[in-house]
Write an enzyme that holds these catalytic residues in place. Structure first.
Site, PDB file in Angstrom:
ATOM      1  CB  CYS A  69      27.171  40.152  63.558  1.00 56.56           C
ATOM      2  SG  CYS A  69      26.385  39.742  65.120  1.00 56.56           S
ATOM      3  NE  ARG A  70      21.835  34.574  61.785  1.00 59.07           N
ATOM      4  CZ  ARG A  70      20.794  34.302  62.572  1.00 59.07           C
ATOM      5  NH1 ARG A  70      19.731  35.047  62.536  1.00 59.07           N
ATOM      6  NH2 ARG A  70      20.811  33.293  63.416  1.00 59.07           N
TER       7      ARG A  70
END
Length: 104
Positions: A69-70
């Site tokens: 993810c980020r």
């Protein structure tokens, strides 16, 4: 929960290793770039975190998946959830903020 660093994942991608990478960011975040694949190897597949529960049937329990993810938080939640469902998953620590490799 099993984890890998972004550098470890980048090394495997650069070696041409066939990895199953699931990016749980939202579609608009993916537009900024995702982890690419190598020759004849697909890059990261996007399954937003909110859809993981509904799309997990698309995954194969006999394969290993690297969750991204980020920053590593959402992929950590996805990793814990999928692990509890019997999937072989690894969280990429630090997410795309730690990724220094090419993006696709």
């Amino acid at each position: 929960m099993k984890e890998m660093t972004a550098k470890e994942v980048e090394f495997l991608v650069n070696e041409g290793k066939a990895l199953n990478i699931i990016d749980v960011r939202e579609v608009d975040e993916i537009a900024a770039g995702k982890i690419p694949g190598a020759v004849n190897i697909p890059g990261a597949v996007n399954i937003p975190l909110g859809l993981v529960e509904f799309r997990m049937h698309e995954l194969d329990k006999s394969k290993e998946y690297i969750m991204v993810c980020r920053s590593g938080g959402r992929s950590g939640r996805a990793t814990q959830f999928l692990e509890s469902q019997g999937y072989n998953v690894i969280n990429m620590q630090g997410g795309m903020l730690s990724w220094e490799g090419k993006v696709g």
